[in-house]
Structures are given as structure tokens and as C-alpha cells.
Scaffold this motif. Structure first.
Motif, short mmCIF file in Angstrom:
data_model
loop_
_atom_site.label_atom_id
_atom_site.label_comp_id
_atom_site.label_asym_id
_atom_site.label_seq_id
_atom_site.Cartn_x
_atom_site.Cartn_y
_atom_site.Cartn_z
N THR A 121 -0.14 -2.71 2.06
CA THR A 121 0.01 -1.43 1.35
C THR A 121 0.67 -1.63 0.00
OG1 THR A 121 0.16 -0.23 3.45
CG2 THR A 121 0.98 0.88 1.49
N LEU A 123 -6.39 -4.18 1.51
CA LEU A 123 -6.46 -3.47 2.78
C LEU A 123 -7.56 -4.01 3.69
CD1 LEU A 123 -6.10 0.19 1.44
CD2 LEU A 123 -4.31 -1.28 2.36
N ILE A 169 -4.74 3.55 7.65
CA ILE A 169 -5.30 2.57 6.71
C ILE A 169 -6.77 2.85 6.45
CG2 ILE A 169 -5.79 0.13 6.34
CD1 ILE A 169 -2.87 1.00 5.96
#
Length: 427
Positions: A235, A397, A34
Motif C-alpha cells: 500500500t 498491489l 485491496i
């Protein structure tokens, strides 16, 4: 290790260590993947897209400077102040953007080479324009030759280099898009493996103790499930936002920038048709080269505007493009009238029909200004749409790396505590 595995306490210790390791691995891989995607998404918003936009503006500024220089030349010895200021503003803007691009581009690669070429050629171009202006003020026909040569350098050297720079920066932007939108398969796989191992451990515990729940293992499973869901949902939302930024923002921006470039080139060729007065022929050795190029540019402009209309997804985006389409139609009509005047030998009338003056406001130049202003408005709107969508994707995110790390630590500790509770029964 082999001896420990022969007893239940030994087996429990091994299971606890493996479960904790799997949960920590899940958290670590999630943080790693990430972080990479967040960095790529941040590059899209704050680095590669602005550089791509700057490269497009370098091209537009150079093309507009070429258009302004030919417009000023047609005005005669007394070049209008606003035309001269427009030319100087374009050159200053292109120079500033080149300096910025050089500072933000890596030491190697295609972009650096094109920036260096543009930096070398731009002073040569401006020198030719100054020679053309000085000669034109003296009423000498040599000024037209200088202007045509300057235009040739712009068309064959500077603009192609600016186009290659734009393509290189846009390619880097699309690479960042792909990196930011890629699925974190390693994290998802590690999460499923960890949750599967925790489920197996709880089932094993139930079969051996007849206890439905082990609070520590349940807590570890819950923490892992939360991270996995957060990972998948975050995501998905990020990919959606970045996809929207690309399809509704960047693609529209590319088409609109291409349309602006085509309109600027068409205007420059329209002006040069009057400057050259048939001195430069096309490949067929019969037609005026600049008039032929003007026709090609206008066809390209029509194509790009049609694409921009298809890509416009709201009234605010569609309205300025529709105005540009109407302006192009008017421009073609006025250009045809000017060409008709020029072909029958009335150069002075053709000149005012193209350039305009205080008594002729309905020139093709006025139509071009309408098209250019409308396209600029559309670009501003699509840039705003892009930024909003891309930041939304980046925001999805946010907090995931910190949350995944914290929950992984909690999950690993809970798994160890759960196994520790079972071990205490053997003391």
C-alpha cells in the motif's frame, strides 16, 4: 458451548475456531479492500486519466480549429491547403473523441450532458465556418461577420461545454486517485487483531504446558505477519507511485493543457483582430475586443508556463517549457510590431506580420507554432511520466489479493493443526 468451555479440550476447540476465523477474516478483508484499491488504480491508468486527457484534447482540438479557421480566412480567397487540412483534422479529431467519450461515459451525469451539447453545436459551428469561407471566396465582407459569429459560438458555447466536460472527467480521475490511495484500515485492524489473538494463544499455551513453541500457531502467526507486512509495504509503495503520478504527471499535464488552450485562444484573437478591424469593441467601448482578449490570454499563458516550469522535475520536462517561454517572448514582440503597423493604417504589412508568407518567415504565427510544438512535446513527456508512475503504483498491489487469500488459508489451517496437536494430548 457453555458446557464445552468448562473443560480444557472444549476451551481449546473454541480457541482454535476463533483463531481460524480471525485469520480467515483478515485474509477476506484484505482481499476485499485491496481489490477495490487495485480496481481504482487500474481505473486511474486505463480509464479516468485517458478520459480526462481526451476531454482536454477535445478542448484543444476545438480551440485549434477556431484558430485555423481564422488563419485561413486571413489568407484570403485562396486558403492555404495546410491550414485547411489542419482545420479539418481538428474537427475530425474532436468528433472522434466525442464519440469515444460518449461510449465510455455513464448514461447519467454532467459529462453525458456536455457531450450531447457538443455533439449538437459542432455541426452548427462548422456550418458557419463554411458559410464564412464561401462568402470570403466571393470577396464579400459578410464573410467576416459569419466568422465572428462562429467564433462567438465557439467561445460562449462549445469551449465552455468542453471545459465543463474536462472538469467533470478530471474530478472523476481525482476521485479514483483518492480511492486507490486510501489506507486499508479495516485490513490492518483485522490483521493486528488476528496476530494479537495468536500471540495470546501461544502465551496461554506456554503458561499451561511450559512449551515455548507450538509449531502450528507459529506458522499461523508467521503467515499473518507476512500478509500484514505485504499489505502495509504494498500500500505504501502504491500510494507513493500514485502520488508521484498525480504531482509530477497529472498536475503538470493540467497546467500544460491550460497553457496550450491559452495560446490557442490568444492566436485566434490575434487573427480576429485583423478580421474584425475594430468592428467589435470591448466593454469600455474604445478598445478592440479581440486585442483585449489576446492580452488576457497571453497573461494566462505566462502564468501557466511559470507553473509548468516549477512543476518540471527533470531536464526533459523543463527544456520544452523553456522553449515555449522563449517562443512567447518572441510572439509578443512580433505581435506588437503587427499591431503598430495596423494602427498606422498599413493593414497589408500587419497581415503578413501575423500570418506570414514566403517572404516573411518571422511572423507571429511562426512564433505561435513554436510555442504550440514545444507545449505538445512537454505534454507527451509528462504523459509518459504519469503512465510510468501510475503503473508502478498499480504494480505494487499485484499478487497481493491472491497471496493474502492463500496465506490466510494456510494460516487458518496451521492454527487448527496447532490446536489439534494440543487436543491430541487429551486422548
Amino acid at each position: 458451548m457453555r458446557e464445552a468451555a468448562t473443560t480444557e479440550p472444549g476451551r481449546l476447540r473454541i480457541i482454535g475456531a476463533v483463531l481460524a476465523a480471525l485469520v480467515v477474516l483478515f485474509g477476506a478483508v484484505t482481499v476485499w479492500e485491496i481489490s477495490d484499491r487495485a480496481t481504482a488504480a487500474d481505473d486511474v491508468v486505463g480509464h479516468s486519466q485517458p478520459l480526462s486527457a481526451d476531454a482536454a484534447n477535445i478542448y484543444r482540438s476545438l480551440a485549434d480549429a477556431d484558430t485555423a479557421s481564422s488563419s485561413g480566412f486571413l489568407a484570403g480567397a485562396q486558403e492555404p491547403r495546410e491550414v485547411r487540412q489542419r482545420y479539418e483534422k481538428d474537427i475530425a479529431n474532436a468528433s472522434r473523441l466525442l464519440v469515444s467519450a460518449a461510449a465510455n461515459t455513464g448514461a447519467g451525469g454532467e459529462s453525458r450532458k456536455e457531450i450531447a451539447l457538443l455533439g449538437e453545436e459542432l455541426p452548427r459551428y462548422t456550418g458557419l465556418i463554411e458559410q464564412a469561407r464561401a462568402t470570403n471566396r466571393q470577396g464579400l465582407p459578410l464573410g467576416g461577420a459569419y466568422l465572428r459569429y462562429a467564433n462567438e459560438r465557439m467561445s460562449t458555447v462549445l469551449l465552455p461545454a468542453a471545459q465543463r466536460l474536462y472538469e467533470a472527467e478530471t474530478g472523476r480521475l481525482y476521485t479514483d486517485y483518492d480511492d486507490a490511495r486510501s489506507w486499508p484500515f479495516a485490513s490492518i485492524g483485522a490483521g493486528l487483531l488476528g496476530i494479537g489473538a495468536l500471540a495470546w494463544a501461544q502465551r496461554r499455551n506456554y503458561r499451561r504446558t511450559n512449551r515455548v513453541f507450538n509449531h502450528g500457531l507459529v506458522a499461523a502467526t508467521a503467515a499473518s505477519v507476512v500478509v500484514l507486512l505485504w499489505l502495509v509495504v504494498g500500500t505504501t509503495v502504491a500510494r507513493s507511485g500514485l502520488s508521484e503520478a498525480r504531482s509530477d504527471g497529472q498536475e503538470s499535464l493540467k497546467v500544460l493543457n491550460d497553457a496550450r488552450i491559452a495560446s490557442l485562444q490568444a492566436r485566434a484573437n490575434e487573427n480576429l483582430t485583423l478580421v474584425a478591424r475594430g468592428a467589435v469593441l470591448a466593454e469600455d467601448k474604445k478598445s478592440d475586443k479581440y486585442d483585449v482578449d489576446y492580452t488576457k490570454n497571453m497573461k494566462e499563458l505566462d502564468t501557466r508556463l511559470s507553473a509548468a516550469l516549477r512543476l518540471a522535475d527533470d531536464d526533459s520536462g523543463e527544456e520544452p517549457v523553456s522553449k515555449a517561454v522563449a517562443g512567447v517572448t518572441q510572439w509578443k514582440q512580433r505581435h506588437a510590431s503587427a499591431r503598430e503597423s495596423d494602427m498606422r493604417g498599413d493593414y497589408d504589412l500587419a497581415l503578413v506580420q501575423v500570418v506570414g508568407d514566403k517572404d516573411h518567415k518571422d511572423s507571429s504565427g511562426a512564433s505561435f507554432d513554436t510555442v504550440d510544438a514545444s507545449l505538445e512535446q512537454a505534454v507527451v513527456h509528462e504523459q509518459r511520466e504519469f503512465t510510468q508512475a501510475a503503473r508502478g503504483g498499480l504494480g505494487a498491489l499485484g499478487g497481493l489479493t491472491t497471496g493474502a487469500a492463500a496465506l490466510a488459508v494456510v494460516g487458518a489451517a496451521a492454527a487448527l493443526l496447532g490446536i489439534g496437536r494440543r487436543l491430541s494430548e487429551y486422548r
